[in-house]
Write a protein that holds these residues in place. Structure first.
Motif, PDB file in Angstrom:
ATOM      1  N   CYS A 343       7.677   0.714  -2.151  1.00 42.64           N
ATOM      2  CA  CYS A 343       6.516   1.277  -1.477  1.00 42.64           C
ATOM      3  C   CYS A 343       6.957   1.683  -0.064  1.00 42.64           C
ATOM      4  CB  CYS A 343       5.363   0.282  -1.426  1.00 42.64           C
ATOM      5  SG  CYS A 343       3.819   1.025  -0.851  1.00 42.64           S
ATOM      6  N   ARG A 363       0.414  -0.767  -3.485  1.00 45.08           N
ATOM      7  CA  ARG A 363       0.853   0.159  -4.526  1.00 45.08           C
ATOM      8  C   ARG A 363       2.360  -0.013  -4.753  1.00 45.08           C
ATOM      9  NH1 ARG A 363      -1.062   5.885  -2.383  1.00 45.08           N
ATOM     10  NH2 ARG A 363       0.192   5.135  -0.627  1.00 45.08           N
ATOM     11  N   GLY A 365       4.664   2.345  -5.357  1.00 43.45           N
ATOM     12  CA  GLY A 365       5.371   3.247  -4.472  1.00 43.45           C
ATOM     13  C   GLY A 365       6.066   4.407  -5.131  1.00 43.45           C
ATOM     14  N   VAL A 366       7.236   4.744  -4.591  1.00 42.80           N
ATOM     15  CA  VAL A 366       8.009   5.914  -5.018  1.00 42.80           C
ATOM     16  C   VAL A 366       9.406   5.459  -5.428  1.00 42.80           C
ATOM     17  CG1 VAL A 366       6.734   7.543  -3.571  1.00 42.80           C
ATOM     18  CG2 VAL A 366       8.674   6.300  -2.603  1.00 42.80           C
ATOM     19  N   TYR A 435       2.766   8.365  -4.777  1.00 46.60           N
ATOM     20  CA  TYR A 435       2.937   6.926  -4.992  1.00 46.60           C
ATOM     21  C   TYR A 435       2.276   6.529  -6.309  1.00 46.60           C
ATOM     22  CZ  TYR A 435       4.704   6.219  -0.245  1.00 46.60           C
ATOM     23  OH  TYR A 435       5.468   6.242   0.894  1.00 46.60           O
ATOM     24  N   GLU A 437       0.739   3.493  -8.811  1.00 49.11           N
ATOM     25  CA  GLU A 437       0.055   2.204  -8.694  1.00 49.11           C
ATOM     26  C   GLU A 437      -0.124   1.630 -10.090  1.00 49.11           C
ATOM     27  OE1 GLU A 437      -4.061   0.220  -6.875  1.00 49.11           O
ATOM     28  OE2 GLU A 437      -3.704   2.379  -6.717  1.00 49.11           O
TER      29      GLU A 437
END
Length: 553
Positions: A343, A363, A365-366, A435, A437
């Motif tokens: 994240c 969350r 993230g990426v 992002y 979740e």
């Protein structure tokens, strides 16, 4: 189309010894020892070892193993807590070309025996603390490995069940052993087993290239600085400690070992050793948050924790930030070398109130630097879902930090990689900012009256109740709605609250159809890595009468 033979770059530019070397995390320890030979590599109680000493011990152990016939294709299984020997084995075993299999210290003898046989263990290295279970497992197993005991002075008790001790084996080797990097960077380096909650565990095979890249990815994802002081709260057996044995070594940091996870010990070591970083599942963070205030007051410098393994409730992130510990949220699976999604923090989040900031940070993230692609998509068509924060799909990954496959299980491997993507089995939404979740495991989502209910969303609300220590939500069969949520709750010591009050609290914070219709107060069964065993809760639910009058949905 242009003839490739006319391409001026296709001739005379082949890789050679001057411009190519197989990627391997083994190079990290050689560099740390040569550049920073006198810096502290390991702290374990009164034990302090430099990088020069640690590297010598790794080479000496590799030499001893090789002299006993251990080499490429062999498996060395270890049953150890977070002690220096466990760190050394992450380098020594692959220096021989063999594969390291770190065993879960909380498993039963029957499961351990299965893994020893499945991995065809040639050597077993075990700590005296686990001598009973390992002795039983070895009697059940078909393999007959060389058994080596680690006799750690920090543990009093247990038996020596092996042929020799770790230090005796070490003495057989050459500290100047000239190990060789793998000829192929895709050569296996470790074997990790999944939890096996629905059958025998699957053996996940890592390779040198993925281990190297994911270790570097951790450094970037957690902003691990040169000479970081890293506390081993995360089990080193779990996904090879999320590759941090290699990450911390790459920055010539200090490994602070912690044999038993106790909140007071964590805070004491943070202060005494100047710990800058550690990792842990949300359950570990929750333990720290509920430690005595005098322990938490020992955090007097900047500390960063990476959490993952389960989605952390935003309330836990808020709590950690409040005591001065920065939280980095990571996501991954055993099959992705641990963290493969971070994240990544955005500066504008700092302007948000803590609750809003925590919601962003909760969350997953990426993609991490080592992961090539990440998407949320339809599990059948593989079409990406809308980035609207509400359309549910499955998380898919691909890249160098995805496993080689499952050992001796081509069918499961093929299914996991169908369509050229790794299928995680996790359900998530994709936000407009890119992002992801995670909302649930596909097997855990509750379908009530045709509506999908994320158990993670309900749990996040439950954690905000001041009396709730831990919470987990599972599906309860219902004649009319098909399924409704049932909450299992553990209360904080010294608190009292009724099931009706818990239900009313959730109804004040979310849509009524998502709220629990029954609350059971009980301890939560967990895996060794802190994940709640929801299959066990579902089994418990079958034996528990509905003792709560259902409110209108």
């Amino acid at each position: 189309m242009e003839n490739k033979n006319n391409n001026p770059y296709s001739l005379g530019l082949d890789k050679n010894a001057a411009n190519y070397a197989a990627l391997t995390p083994l190079s990290f320890i050689e560099r740390a020892a040569s550049v920073y030979p006198d810096r502290t590599a390991v702290i374990h109680g009164d034990v302090r070892r430099s990088w020069c000493e640690t590297y010598q011990r790794c080479r000496q152990l590799a030499s001893a193993l090789q002299q006993r016939g251990i080499g490429e294709g062999d498996t060395v299984a270890v049953m150890l807590p977070n002690i220096p020997e466990m760190l050394e084995l992450h380098f020594a075993v692959p220096m021989t070309g063999a594969v390291l299999n770190t065993q879960n210290t909380r498993l039963d003898a029957e499961t351990i025996a299965f893994m020893l046989d499945h991995g065809e263990a040639r050597v077993v290295i075990t700590d005296r603390e686990f001598s009973d279970v390992m002795h039983r497992a070895l009697r059940m197993a078909s393999v007959e490995p060389l058994v080596v005991d680690v006799d750690d002075p920090q543990f009093a008790g247990g038996d020596l069940i092996g042929t020799l001790t770790y230090e005796q084996l070490l003495a057989e080797g050459d500290p100047d052993f000239a190990w060789q990097p793998p000829a192929d960077e895709w050569q296996p380096i470790t074997l990790n087993y999944t939890s096996g909650t629905t059958g025998n565990p699957k053996g996940v095979v890592y390779h040198h290239r993925g281990a190297h890249l994911n270790a570097i990815s951790n450094i970037i994802g957690q902003n691990l600085p040169p000479h970081a002081v890293y506390l081993w709260t995360l089990p080193m057996f779990h996904c090879n400690g999320w590759c941090y044995p290699w990450s911390v070594t790459a920055v010539a940091g200090t490994h602070v070992c912690l044999r038993h996870l106790r909140p007071e010990s964590v805070f004491e070591l943070i202060q005494a050793c100047g710990v800058t970083h550690f990792c842990g599942a949300p359950v570990v963070l929750n333990m720290l948050l509920n430690a005595p205030e005098e322990s938490k007051a020992l955090v007097d410098h900047t500390v960063t924790v990476t959490t993952g393994g389960a989605a952390p409730p935003a309330a836990i992130i808020e709590g950690m930030e409040a005591i001065g510990i920065k939280v980095v949220h990571a996501y991954g699976l055993t099959e992705s070398y641990g963290p493969s999604v971070f994240c990544a923090h955005q500066d504008e989040w700092d302007a948000l109130v803590l609750e809003q900031k925590a919601a962003k940070m909760a969350r997953q993230g990426v993609r991490a630097p080592a992961l090539e692609e990440l998407m949320v998509a339809d599990p059948v068509s593989l079409e990406p879902v809308l980035r609207d924060g509400s359309t549910l799909g499955e998380v898919f990954m691909r890249g160098n930090n995805v496993m080689k496959g499952y050992l001796k299980n081509p069918t499961a491997t093929e299914e996991a990689f169908a369509g050229g993507w790794f299928h995680t089995g996790d359900l998530a939404v994709w936000h407009a900012d890119g992002y992801i979740e995670v909302k649930d495991r596909s097997k855990d989502v509750i379908i009530s009256g045709g509506e999908n209910i994320s158990t993670i969303e309900v749990e996040d609300i439950l954690y905000r109740h001041p009396a709730v220590l831990e919470a987990a939500v599972v599906a309860k069969p219902h004649e009319h709605w098909g399924e409704v949520p049932c909450a299992f709750v553990t209360l904080k010591e010294g608190t009292e609250v009724s099931a009706e009050e818990i239900i009313d609290f959730t109804r004040d914070h979310m849509a009524h159809f998502k709220c629990p219709k029954q609350v059971v107060f009980a301890p939560l069964p967990k895996t060794s890595t802190g994940k709640v065993q929801k299959f066990a809760l579902r089994a418990m639910l079958k034996e528990i009468p509905a003792d709560i009058t259902e409110q209108d949905i």
